[in-house]
Design a protein around this motif. Structure first.
Motif, PDB file in Angstrom:
ATOM      1  N   MET A   1       9.500  -2.823  14.854  1.00 24.70           N
ATOM      2  CA  MET A   1       8.721  -3.955  14.363  1.00 24.70           C
ATOM      3  C   MET A   1       8.317  -3.705  12.906  1.00 24.70           C
ATOM      4  O   MET A   1       7.801  -2.658  12.553  1.00 24.70           O
ATOM      5  CB  MET A   1       7.464  -4.148  15.222  1.00 24.70           C
ATOM      6  N   THR A   2       8.568  -4.693  12.031  1.00 26.53           N
ATOM      7  CA  THR A   2       8.271  -4.552  10.619  1.00 26.53           C
ATOM      8  C   THR A   2       6.770  -4.608  10.378  1.00 26.53           C
ATOM      9  O   THR A   2       6.075  -5.469  10.928  1.00 26.53           O
ATOM     10  CB  THR A   2       8.968  -5.672   9.824  1.00 26.53           C
ATOM     11  N   GLU A   3       6.273  -3.687   9.555  1.00 31.72           N
ATOM     12  CA  GLU A   3       4.854  -3.651   9.221  1.00 31.72           C
ATOM     13  C   GLU A   3       4.489  -4.867   8.388  1.00 31.72           C
ATOM     14  O   GLU A   3       5.206  -5.260   7.468  1.00 31.72           O
ATOM     15  CB  GLU A   3       4.535  -2.384   8.430  1.00 31.72           C
ATOM     16  N   ALA A   4       3.375  -5.509   8.739  1.00 30.46           N
ATOM     17  CA  ALA A   4       2.915  -6.665   7.977  1.00 30.46           C
ATOM     18  C   ALA A   4       2.588  -6.237   6.558  1.00 30.46           C
ATOM     19  O   ALA A   4       2.078  -5.139   6.323  1.00 30.46           O
ATOM     20  CB  ALA A   4       1.690  -7.278   8.650  1.00 30.46           C
ATOM     21  N   PRO A   5       2.858  -7.081   5.555  1.00 30.78           N
ATOM     22  CA  PRO A   5       2.533  -6.712   4.173  1.00 30.78           C
ATOM     23  C   PRO A   5       1.029  -6.588   3.978  1.00 30.78           C
ATOM     24  O   PRO A   5       0.230  -7.141   4.728  1.00 30.78           O
ATOM     25  CB  PRO A   5       3.106  -7.878   3.362  1.00 30.78           C
ATOM     26  N   LEU A   6       0.652  -5.850   2.951  1.00 33.36           N
ATOM     27  CA  LEU A   6      -0.756  -5.691   2.627  1.00 33.36           C
ATOM     28  C   LEU A   6      -1.386  -7.031   2.273  1.00 33.36           C
ATOM     29  O   LEU A   6      -0.774  -7.853   1.590  1.00 33.36           O
ATOM     30  CB  LEU A   6      -0.939  -4.743   1.440  1.00 33.36           C
ATOM     31  N   THR A   7      -2.595  -7.233   2.743  1.00 32.40           N
ATOM     32  CA  THR A   7      -3.356  -8.390   2.285  1.00 32.40           C
ATOM     33  C   THR A   7      -3.936  -8.063   0.912  1.00 32.40           C
ATOM     34  O   THR A   7      -4.004  -6.901   0.498  1.00 32.40           O
ATOM     35  CB  THR A   7      -4.500  -8.724   3.250  1.00 32.40           C
ATOM     36  N   LEU A   8      -4.380  -9.095   0.216  1.00 32.55           N
ATOM     37  CA  LEU A   8      -4.977  -8.894  -1.095  1.00 32.55           C
ATOM     38  C   LEU A   8      -6.232  -8.017  -1.028  1.00 32.55           C
ATOM     39  O   LEU A   8      -6.410  -7.140  -1.884  1.00 32.55           O
ATOM     40  CB  LEU A   8      -5.296 -10.248  -1.730  1.00 32.55           C
ATOM     41  N   PRO A   9      -7.122  -8.184  -0.033  1.00 32.36           N
ATOM     42  CA  PRO A   9      -8.261  -7.264   0.056  1.00 32.36           C
ATOM     43  C   PRO A   9      -7.841  -5.809   0.242  1.00 32.36           C
ATOM     44  O   PRO A   9      -8.437  -4.904  -0.357  1.00 32.36           O
ATOM     45  CB  PRO A   9      -9.039  -7.777   1.276  1.00 32.36           C
ATOM     46  N   GLU A  10      -6.822  -5.548   1.059  1.00 33.37           N
ATOM     47  CA  GLU A  10      -6.353  -4.171   1.241  1.00 33.37           C
ATOM     48  C   GLU A  10      -5.833  -3.595  -0.076  1.00 33.37           C
ATOM     49  O   GLU A  10      -6.106  -2.442  -0.425  1.00 33.37           O
ATOM     50  CB  GLU A  10      -5.241  -4.125   2.278  1.00 33.37           C
ATOM     51  N   GLU A  11      -5.072  -4.402  -0.796  1.00 37.73           N
ATOM     52  CA  GLU A  11      -4.497  -3.917  -2.044  1.00 37.73           C
ATOM     53  C   GLU A  11      -5.601  -3.624  -3.065  1.00 37.73           C
ATOM     54  O   GLU A  11      -5.542  -2.618  -3.782  1.00 37.73           O
ATOM     55  CB  GLU A  11      -3.512  -4.946  -2.598  1.00 37.73           C
ATOM     56  N   LEU A  12      -6.613  -4.481  -3.112  1.00 37.92           N
ATOM     57  CA  LEU A  12      -7.724  -4.239  -4.024  1.00 37.92           C
ATOM     58  C   LEU A  12      -8.482  -2.973  -3.641  1.00 37.92           C
ATOM     59  O   LEU A  12      -8.867  -2.180  -4.515  1.00 37.92           O
ATOM     60  CB  LEU A  12      -8.672  -5.437  -4.030  1.00 37.92           C
TER      61      LEU A  12
END
Length: 222
Positions: A1-12
């Motif tokens: 299963m492909t990992e969901a991309p980072l959300t903007l809060p996670e990246e910040l």
């Protein structure tokens, strides 16, 4: 299963995080406001919320997105169907910053990007550190931020490459992270541009206003 991309809060959060010390590079409260603002940006992009000219947020679509961070943020907003009243953005980020941060930390733990380490100050007072985990997501987050700024550094008229990069840059200024990532006189013109972005983007401006409220209160201004 492909990992969901980072959300903007996670990246910040990763951008603002010291992976060795396991602590934010900026004042923790300021970071929390930025994370809440970043969650608002994601919710707006997916059509879940709308904002009026007075920066009052309303829920346009209460259906969950399947992401724990964004769904958690959405659940804290007043739903019109339940008689909830619109709330000003800068007030919401002050209220929601801490729970949004905890959701981000949990998700990044699950991704293996951070490790939660319980500690005690003076052997008595509990606190937590979050050093980097086995999966390096901090490096890529900083690389994306740097790449976003390469064009403006070379040409002051050049736009940032995309809206996500624009928002990350705006939040960095809003929460006083820019002085840590871009220190010294060489970057002063760029920091001025980032402050302009922080005021133009309404979600970043909500975080900026919350930060300024804290500064004013600390200085005895309110």
């Amino acid at each position: 299963m492909t990992e969901a991309p980072l959300t903007l809060p996670e990246e910040l959060l990763l951008l603002a995080h010291d992976p060795v010390r396991g602590r934010p590079l900026t004042i923790p409260g300021y970071l929390r406001y930025g994370l809440a603002g970043a969650a608002l940006a994601e919710l707006e992009a997916t059509g879940r919320i709308a904002v009026d000219r007075s920066d009052r947020i309303t829920v346009a679509n209460p259906l969950p997105l399947g992401d724990p961070i964004l769904d958690g943020a959405l659940a804290t907003l007043p739903a019109p169907a339940k008689g909830g009243r619109a709330i000003r953005a800068h007030r919401w980020v002050r209220q929601a910053g801490r729970p949004v941060q905890e959701l981000c930390l949990r998700r990044l733990e699950e991704r293996g990007a951070l490790r939660r380490e319980p500690r005690r100050a003076l052997g008595l007072f509990p606190y937590e550190r979050f050093p980097a985990g086995a999966t390096d997501l901090t490096g890529p987050a900083r690389a994306r931020f740097k790449a976003a700024l390469d064009a403006p550094l070379a040409d002051r008229r050049a736009p940032l490459p995309d809206q996500r990069a624009r928002l990350l840059a705006a939040y960095a200024s809003a929460i006083d992270l820019d002085s840590k990532l871009l220190p010294g006189g060489r970057f002063r013109p760029l920091r001025r541009d980032l402050r302009r972005l922080a005021k133009e983007e309404w979600t970043a401006n909500a975080a900026f206003r919350a930060v300024q409220h804290d500064k004013s209160a600390a200085g005895g201004g309110g």
